[in-house]
Design an enzyme around this catalytic site. Structure first.
Site, PDB file in Angstrom:
ATOM      1  N   LYS A  52       8.187   1.018  -4.105  1.00  0.00           N
ATOM      2  CA  LYS A  52       8.088   2.589  -3.761  1.00  0.00           C
ATOM      3  C   LYS A  52       9.186   3.029  -2.868  1.00  0.00           C
ATOM      4  CE  LYS A  52       3.272   2.984  -5.204  1.00  0.00           C
ATOM      5  NZ  LYS A  52       1.621   2.776  -4.739  1.00  0.00           N
ATOM      6  N   GLN A  96      -2.006   3.297   0.340  1.00  0.00           N
ATOM      7  CA  GLN A  96      -2.132   2.345  -0.647  1.00  0.00           C
ATOM      8  C   GLN A  96      -3.364   1.542  -0.764  1.00  0.00           C
ATOM      9  OE1 GLN A  96       0.493   1.321  -2.813  1.00  0.00           O
ATOM     10  NE2 GLN A  96      -0.595   0.081  -3.979  1.00  0.00           N
ATOM     11  N   ASP A 119      -0.254  10.793  -5.404  1.00  0.00           N
ATOM     12  CA  ASP A 119      -0.979   9.940  -6.306  1.00  0.00           C
ATOM     13  C   ASP A 119      -1.773  10.670  -7.129  1.00  0.00           C
ATOM     14  OD1 ASP A 119      -0.387   7.098  -6.078  1.00  0.00           O
ATOM     15  OD2 ASP A 119      -1.606   6.850  -4.112  1.00  0.00           O
TER      16      ASP A 119
HETATM   17  N1  GUN Z   1      -3.440   0.484  -5.830  1.00  0.00           N
HETATM   18  C1  GUN Z   1      -3.087   0.209  -6.990  1.00  0.00           C
HETATM   19  N2  GUN Z   1      -2.196   1.122  -7.692  1.00  0.00           N
HETATM   20  C2  GUN Z   1      -2.256   1.937  -6.790  1.00  0.00           C
HETATM   21  C3  GUN Z   1      -1.743   3.470  -6.880  1.00  0.00           C
HETATM   22  O1  GUN Z   1      -0.881   3.611  -7.908  1.00  0.00           O
HETATM   23  N3  GUN Z   1      -1.763   4.195  -5.811  1.00  0.00           N
HETATM   24  C4  GUN Z   1      -2.230   3.614  -4.644  1.00  0.00           C
HETATM   25  N4  GUN Z   1      -2.191   4.321  -3.407  1.00  0.00           N
HETATM   26  N5  GUN Z   1      -2.611   2.506  -4.441  1.00  0.00           N
HETATM   27  C5  GUN Z   1      -2.665   1.614  -5.568  1.00  0.00           C
END
Ligand code: GUN
Length: 294
Positions: A52, A96, A119
């Protein structure tokens, strides 16, 4: 059969975003800023957050990562979230997942200001998505919709079968596909671990979204000739021949299913790169601040 190239599509979208950011900056405004909260040392989460941060660089965004020990308390974590909610220099942020067992994920997600919830996990954004109002859409489902759109795949009136009912993928992609929209307008069936006659249901599908986290679950004998196959699976399967010691494996038996499909996403290089792109798109929307002004 055509392979849906998520890697190339993601590259195109990131270039489009970077062009828009360059214009924003040229007009004297600051670039979008995405923050990520990372708790503990989970290998998968470290990789996701690093990817990211790299995507932010590609798009001309600012980014920051707030790292905390796995022993952080729920209240301490929520205090940091409130800090980001109130920080005018951060447009959007993510926490996350997964979080350590002693932390209640629902409480953490609800602490995020939904205006910064890039998200799309906050109940307000999930609710808005389900009734077709503007809001932040969960990244993986909106990446899938973007792929269907960019490959001009006809979805109107088609039977879409979603395998998996997670809050992050299964439920929101079912909502988006049933929406009166283009892509959308599908008849949607959601299958899960208690579904009976799953093979028969899959054989009726014009579109299969496999998001159950079970490597190579979808076999060729479950697929109608000409179906569109979207594979959301990314399970790490041990593989001593790889430098990492593992390979990413999708939920579809690609080699055999590809022969019957009209379109299919590979793993890796299909849905995965699109998820990060959607996060970048959401962050740009957050920076522009127009989403909730209507
Ligand atoms: N863990 C697995 N996929 C994601 C996601 O798209 N966002 C976040 N914050 N955590 C994750």
């Amino acid at each position: 059969m055509q392979i849906i190239d998520g890697k190339q599509t993601a590259k195109d979208i990131k270039r489009e975003i970077a062009e828009e950011v360059a214009k924003l900056v040229a007009s004297g405004q600051r670039p979008p800023h995405l923050a990520a909260i990372l708790v503990g040392n989970d290998g998968g989460s470290e990789t996701y957050v690093a990817n990211k941060v790299k995507a932010c660089e590609d798009c001309g965004f600012e980014s920051s990562t707030l790292r905390f020990d796995a022993t952080i308390t729920e209240d301490e974590l929520i205090a940091h979230i409130k800090g980001l909610n109130e920080n005018p220099n951060v447009d959007g942020f993510i926490v996350q997942l997964p979080l350590p067992k002693h932390i209640n994920e629902e409480r953490v997600i609800e602490a995020i200001d939904y205006h910064k919830d890039v998200d799309g996990f906050h109940p307000i954004n999930v609710g808005r998505l389900s009734i077709g109002l503007p809001g932040f859409k969960s990244a993986t489902p909106s990446g899938i919709i973007e792929l269907l759109d960019r490959y001009h795949i006809d979805t109107k009136g088609k039977h879409a079968v979603v395998l998996g009912r997670s809050n992050i993928v299964g439920k929101p992609i079912a909502m988006l596909l049933m929406q009166k929209a283009k892509p959308g307008d599908c008849t949607v069936t959601v299958c899960h671990s208690s579904t009976q006659n799953l093979k028969e249901i899959c054989l009726q599908a014009d579109i299969i979204i496999a998001a159950l986290g079970c490597p190579e679950f979808v076999k060729a004998d479950m697929v109608k000739p000409g179906a569109v196959i979207i594979d959301v699976g990314t399970t790490r399967v041990a593989d001593a021949t790889r430098p990492t010691g593992y390979r990413l494996t999708g939920d579809v038996d690609f080699a055999n299913v590809a022969e019957k499909a009209s379109y299919i996403t590979p793993v890796p290089g299909g849905v995965g790169p699109m998820t990060i792109c959607s996060l970048m798109k959401n962050t740009l929307l957050a920076r522009k601040g127009e989403l909730f002004n209507f």
